[in-house]
Design a protein around this motif. Structure first.
Motif, PDB file in Angstrom:
ATOM      1  N   ALA A 165      25.446  42.026  47.887  1.00 48.42           N
ATOM      2  CA  ALA A 165      24.912  41.463  46.650  1.00 48.42           C
ATOM      3  C   ALA A 165      23.591  40.750  46.868  1.00 48.42           C
ATOM      4  O   ALA A 165      22.784  40.643  45.942  1.00 48.42           O
ATOM      5  CB  ALA A 165      25.927  40.497  46.039  1.00 48.42           C
ATOM      6  N   PHE A 198      36.425  47.281  44.091  1.00 45.83           N
ATOM      7  CA  PHE A 198      36.533  45.861  44.425  1.00 45.83           C
ATOM      8  C   PHE A 198      37.943  45.542  44.901  1.00 45.83           C
ATOM      9  O   PHE A 198      38.923  46.082  44.376  1.00 45.83           O
ATOM     10  CB  PHE A 198      36.199  44.987  43.219  1.00 45.83           C
ATOM     11  CG  PHE A 198      34.837  45.236  42.648  1.00 45.83           C
ATOM     12  CD1 PHE A 198      33.715  44.683  43.231  1.00 45.83           C
ATOM     13  CD2 PHE A 198      34.681  46.039  41.532  1.00 45.83           C
ATOM     14  CE1 PHE A 198      32.451  44.917  42.714  1.00 45.83           C
ATOM     15  CE2 PHE A 198      33.432  46.274  40.998  1.00 45.83           C
ATOM     16  CZ  PHE A 198      32.307  45.715  41.590  1.00 45.83           C
ATOM     17  N   ASN A 244      31.995  40.572  50.774  1.00 47.90           N
ATOM     18  CA  ASN A 244      30.927  39.854  50.092  1.00 47.90           C
ATOM     19  C   ASN A 244      31.105  38.346  50.160  1.00 47.90           C
ATOM     20  O   ASN A 244      30.145  37.611  50.323  1.00 47.90           O
ATOM     21  CB  ASN A 244      30.839  40.311  48.632  1.00 47.90           C
ATOM     22  CG  ASN A 244      29.785  39.568  47.847  1.00 47.90           C
ATOM     23  OD1 ASN A 244      30.087  38.702  47.035  1.00 47.90           O
ATOM     24  ND2 ASN A 244      28.525  39.888  48.107  1.00 47.90           N
ATOM     25  N   VAL A 254      33.908  44.626  48.885  1.00 45.90           N
ATOM     26  CA  VAL A 254      33.217  45.524  47.963  1.00 45.90           C
ATOM     27  C   VAL A 254      32.915  46.827  48.682  1.00 45.90           C
ATOM     28  O   VAL A 254      32.266  46.835  49.731  1.00 45.90           O
ATOM     29  CB  VAL A 254      31.912  44.889  47.449  1.00 45.90           C
ATOM     30  CG1 VAL A 254      31.197  45.843  46.494  1.00 45.90           C
ATOM     31  CG2 VAL A 254      32.200  43.565  46.761  1.00 45.90           C
ATOM     32  N   ARG A 256      30.801  49.741  47.864  1.00 42.20           N
ATOM     33  CA  ARG A 256      29.742  50.020  46.891  1.00 42.20           C
ATOM     34  C   ARG A 256      29.497  51.518  46.748  1.00 42.20           C
ATOM     35  O   ARG A 256      29.112  52.194  47.714  1.00 42.20           O
ATOM     36  CB  ARG A 256      28.461  49.313  47.333  1.00 42.20           C
ATOM     37  CG  ARG A 256      27.393  49.182  46.285  1.00 42.20           C
ATOM     38  CD  ARG A 256      26.239  48.372  46.864  1.00 42.20           C
ATOM     39  NE  ARG A 256      25.216  48.050  45.900  1.00 42.20           N
ATOM     40  CZ  ARG A 256      24.238  48.883  45.554  1.00 42.20           C
ATOM     41  NH1 ARG A 256      24.182  50.074  46.093  1.00 42.20           N
ATOM     42  NH2 ARG A 256      23.337  48.518  44.663  1.00 42.20           N
ATOM     43  N   ALA A 421      29.804  46.385  37.935  1.00 38.65           N
ATOM     44  CA  ALA A 421      29.538  44.950  38.041  1.00 38.65           C
ATOM     45  C   ALA A 421      28.038  44.741  38.112  1.00 38.65           C
ATOM     46  O   ALA A 421      27.280  45.646  38.495  1.00 38.65           O
ATOM     47  CB  ALA A 421      30.216  44.346  39.269  1.00 38.65           C
ATOM     48  N   GLU A 423      25.231  43.069  40.051  1.00 38.93           N
ATOM     49  CA  GLU A 423      25.007  42.588  41.410  1.00 38.93           C
ATOM     50  C   GLU A 423      23.714  41.796  41.450  1.00 38.93           C
ATOM     51  O   GLU A 423      22.667  42.298  41.049  1.00 38.93           O
ATOM     52  CB  GLU A 423      24.932  43.789  42.351  1.00 38.93           C
ATOM     53  CG  GLU A 423      24.571  43.470  43.776  1.00 38.93           C
ATOM     54  CD  GLU A 423      24.331  44.735  44.575  1.00 38.93           C
ATOM     55  OE1 GLU A 423      25.290  45.259  45.161  1.00 38.93           O
ATOM     56  OE2 GLU A 423      23.180  45.212  44.579  1.00 38.93           O
ATOM     57  N   THR A 435      26.312  37.405  44.316  1.00 33.70           N
ATOM     58  CA  THR A 435      27.683  37.701  43.914  1.00 33.70           C
ATOM     59  C   THR A 435      27.716  38.893  42.974  1.00 33.70           C
ATOM     60  O   THR A 435      26.680  39.516  42.682  1.00 33.70           O
ATOM     61  CB  THR A 435      28.315  36.478  43.234  1.00 33.70           C
ATOM     62  OG1 THR A 435      29.693  36.729  42.998  1.00 33.70           O
ATOM     63  CG2 THR A 435      27.615  36.188  41.921  1.00 33.70           C
ATOM     64  N   TYR A 436      28.924  39.207  42.490  1.00 33.70           N
ATOM     65  CA  TYR A 436      29.156  40.274  41.514  1.00 33.70           C
ATOM     66  C   TYR A 436      29.802  39.660  40.276  1.00 33.70           C
ATOM     67  O   TYR A 436      30.791  38.925  40.392  1.00 33.70           O
ATOM     68  CB  TYR A 436      30.070  41.359  42.098  1.00 33.70           C
ATOM     69  CG  TYR A 436      29.426  42.154  43.205  1.00 33.70           C
ATOM     70  CD1 TYR A 436      28.745  43.335  42.938  1.00 33.70           C
ATOM     71  CD2 TYR A 436      29.486  41.722  44.522  1.00 33.70           C
ATOM     72  CE1 TYR A 436      28.145  44.065  43.944  1.00 33.70           C
ATOM     73  CE2 TYR A 436      28.878  42.443  45.540  1.00 33.70           C
ATOM     74  CZ  TYR A 436      28.214  43.618  45.232  1.00 33.70           C
ATOM     75  OH  TYR A 436      27.604  44.332  46.238  1.00 33.70           O
ATOM     76  N   SER A 438      31.566  40.587  36.745  1.00 32.03           N
ATOM     77  CA  SER A 438      32.146  41.679  35.981  1.00 32.03           C
ATOM     78  C   SER A 438      33.615  41.382  35.712  1.00 32.03           C
ATOM     79  O   SER A 438      34.292  40.749  36.538  1.00 32.03           O
ATOM     80  CB  SER A 438      32.033  43.000  36.756  1.00 32.03           C
ATOM     81  OG  SER A 438      32.772  44.021  36.133  1.00 32.03           O
ATOM     82  N   VAL A 441      35.729  42.745  38.595  1.00 33.25           N
ATOM     83  CA  VAL A 441      35.976  41.887  39.762  1.00 33.25           C
ATOM     84  C   VAL A 441      37.159  40.969  39.477  1.00 33.25           C
ATOM     85  O   VAL A 441      38.028  40.762  40.337  1.00 33.25           O
ATOM     86  CB  VAL A 441      34.711  41.077  40.101  1.00 33.25           C
ATOM     87  CG1 VAL A 441      34.969  40.146  41.285  1.00 33.25           C
ATOM     88  CG2 VAL A 441      33.547  42.005  40.410  1.00 33.25           C
TER      89      VAL A 441
END
Length: 654
Positions: A165, A198, A244, A254, A256, A421, A423, A435-436, A438, A441
């Motif tokens: 992130a 996630f 993360n 995460v 990705r 999410a 990022e 961070t993320y 969403s 998450v």
């Protein structure tokens, strides 16, 4: 005149005259004069030769001195500066790139501070020093080398602290320029919409362990983190797996998939290629004879397999971000500048990217099944590693945990979800967190928390189950259909039946090289061949699956009395299977003193009569957690299905 007459060099002949008066006979005085001419030709020639040689020597000495100074300048100043620029350029292009290639040297490596030194290869690329003795003697002796070490350590710390992130934050501030001029530091870079799998993983009963261990709790957390981080990084597709955040007892993992725009673009390319190939195939088919059509080889799906690889290229290079753009310097200390930057950054993401969240179906991505399989495998391997790692197993003998009799074990619960999410960075110029953001998450966190209610180690959302391969989907069990707190989405929840009691995972330990090779050679057949996976599911029998599935289906269809019957039967099958596998002996080995006592306890547990409190607890532990959860839910309502039952229920606790 003599030199001209004799053709000798002027100055090479020396004339000496000496006169003397003497008395001759008869008392006369006579003066005698003697003229002597000395020829110094040889001496002059030798002197000139020596002078010329001395001048040549001085010239060579000066040139040698300049060369040494130039070499020292290059070695101590110019080359280190160039290496520093290469390090900055490397991390500005991709802050999450793996460390540069190591240069191996046959030397003793006793100094631990050399692991961040870099050297230049013959082709100009950056090579990381391996800490040989020669390097150790030099590194740290000069300011430039200390700067190199400092820059490398700082970037490594940024990578480890901010993870995926924070990649754009690092990239933007290292490489971004405005009209060719470097601009001020700005940590509040715009957010970016990404797709990922996630997962939240947490240590069970953490509060009790913290109270018992006090300051040593960090050692336990780090031991668990070492296993989890290592397995996630090993099994993730193309190094897409990153931890993360470390949130005390919990870890946000995460996997990705890629940026939203790039994922959609690659998917469109694959779709166009497929339909274009089909159209071409149909045209060619019309002009081919039947026997030629039968001999025509089937179209390979290698392009589909390469689809996810191309998407992952974006994931590995996305950290480079935009090389140009304007930014505000941190020196601009207006009172609301930081908050406005954060707000505008995430709002700018929503304008374009948020449109794609409803149109893209992750299951349509080519290769997503292998990607998700590897993500789940990384988590399951971490689960097995928790009970295999020697450092973690040694905590059983700690007198502060389980009185040192081996009754304590480090357990972990895992929740997994997939979706989009934002990022990016959250905070101000004084403090930021990468961070993320969403609801997906949060959903992963809800899945993790629900593990406690269902008595399982891992819970998967329906979104994750849809992305798994057929082999993996055949191994996960549909437990219930629910909505979690804070969400109105009805979804099925699944578990991979991972049980550690009675399983000696240390028997399947592999070397680092073997484990890496196993991950590199991933195959969908791993679900039926891997020893760790087979061992953690050895308690699942066909009779149990049939009874549980019948009970779950009856419960969802509203036939609750029938569901109670099937679920109780499934739970008894599980207890019987666990006892046959020797779980009772393993659980009570420190309490029973004879075989007769063990047989008596077995008989009471099987009959469920005259059980003591500890025996009831052991019986519940041997039973199936989801069965107990659903039975309790149905019994609390007297087995009577409400008239408005629609085949799902809300989970009221987080």
């Amino acid at each position: 005149a003599l030199s001209q007459f004799t053709s000798l060099r002027r100055g090479s002949i020396t004339h000496v005259t000496e006169s003397k008066t003497n008395e001759i006979l008869d008392g006369k005085m006579e003066t005698f004069t003697v003229d002597v001419f000395y020829n110094h030709q040889n001496a002059v020639s030798q002197t000139n030769s020596h002078s010329f040689g001395l001048q040549c020597f001085l010239l060579l000495f000066i040139l040698l001195g300049l060369s040494i100074l130039r070499a020292d300048t290059g070695r101590l100043v110019l080359h280190p500066l160039r290496r520093m620029l290469k390090i900055v350029a490397l991390y500005s292009k991709n802050p999450l790139a793996p460390p540069p290639k190591l240069r191996r040297k046959k030397a003793n490596t006793n100094d631990a501070d050399d692991h961040n030194s870099y050297t230049d290869s013959d082709d100009g690329s950056l090579i990381r020093g391996d800490g040989s003795a020669a390097e150790n003697n030099q590194l740290g002796n000069f300011e430039t080398e200390q700067l190199i070490n400092a820059i490398t350590k700082i970037t490594d710390l940024l990578r480890k602290c901010w993870g995926v992130a924070g990649a754009d934050i690092i990239s933007h501030n290292l490489a971004r320029q405005n009209d060719g001029t470097a601009v001020g530091f700005n940590p509040c870079v715009p957010g970016k919409l990404v797709y990922a799998v996630f997962s939240f993983a947490a240590i069970s009963n953490f509060a009790q362990q913290q109270n018992a261990l006090k300051g040593d709790i960090t050692k336990l957390i780090n031991d668990v983190a070492a296993v989890l981080h290592g397995e996630v990084y090993r099994w993730a597709h193309s190094n897409s797996g990153q931890c993360n955040k470390n949130l005390g007892s919990a870890f946000l993992v995460v996997f990705r998939i890629g940026g939203a725009k790039n994922v959609q673009r690659k998917l469109a390319m694959v779709t166009d290629h497929i339909f274009a190939s089909k159209a071409t195939s149909n045209v060619n088919t019309k002009h081919e004879s039947p026997h030629k059509m039968s001999d025509k080889p089937k179209r390979s799906n290698n392009y589909m397999k390469r689809g996810l690889e191309s998407i992952k290229e974006e994931s590995s290079h996305s950290a480079s971000g935009s090389q140009h753009g304007s930014s505000a310097s941190i020196n601009n200390r207006s009172s609301n500048s930081g908050n406005k930057n954060i707000k505008n950054n995430f709002q700018s993401t929503a304008s374009d990217d948020m449109i794609s969240t409803s149109s893209l179906k992750l299951s349509s991505l080519p290769g997503i099944d292998a990607f998700t399989d590897r993500a789940l495998l990384g988590l399951l391997k971490a689960f097995a590693g928790i009970y295999r790692d020697d450092k973690i197993r040694n905590w059983k003998n700690d007198l502060r945990l389980g009185y040192g009799i081996g009754a304590f074990s480090v357990d972990m619960i895992i929740g997994v979800h997939a979706g989009w999410a934002v990022e990016g960075a959250v905070g101000s110029e004084y403090k930021i967190d990468a961070t993320y953001l969403s609801p997906h998450v949060n959903m992963a966190s809800r899945m993790m928390s629900a593990c406690k209610q269902y008595g399982v180690s891992i819970l998967l959302s329906e979104a994750v189950e849809e992305l798994l391969s057929e082999g993996a989907r055949s191994k996960v069990r549909h437990l219930d259909t629910v909505t979690v707190k804070g969400s109105s989405v009805k979804q099925k929840i699944y578990t991979y039946d991972a049980r550690h009691e009675g399983v000696n995972f240390f028997l399947f330990d592999k070397s680092e090289e073997q484990a890496n090779a196993e991950a590199d050679n991933y195959s969908p057949d791993i679900w039926d061949t891997d020893q760790d996976l087979l061992s953690m599911r050895q308690h699942i029998s066909e009779d149990f699956e049939q009874a549980f599935n019948s009970g779950r289906n009856a419960y969802l269809e509203g036939n609750w009395m029938s569901a109670l019957s099937y679920l109780r039967k499934a739970n008894e099958i599980m207890i019987e299977t666990i006892m046959e596998q020797g779980f009772l002996e393993h659980k009570l080995q420190h309490l029973i003193s004879s075989t007769e006592e063990l047989e008596m306890i077995k008989s009471r547990i099987m009959s469920s009569q005259e059980l003591q409190e500890d025996e009831w607890r052991v019986r519940n532990e041997m039973g199936d957690g989801p069965c107990r959860c659903l039975i309790q839910y149905l019994e609390n309502r007297n087995g009577m299905c409400p008239d408005d039952w629609e085949g799902w229920r809300p989970l009221t606790s987080k």
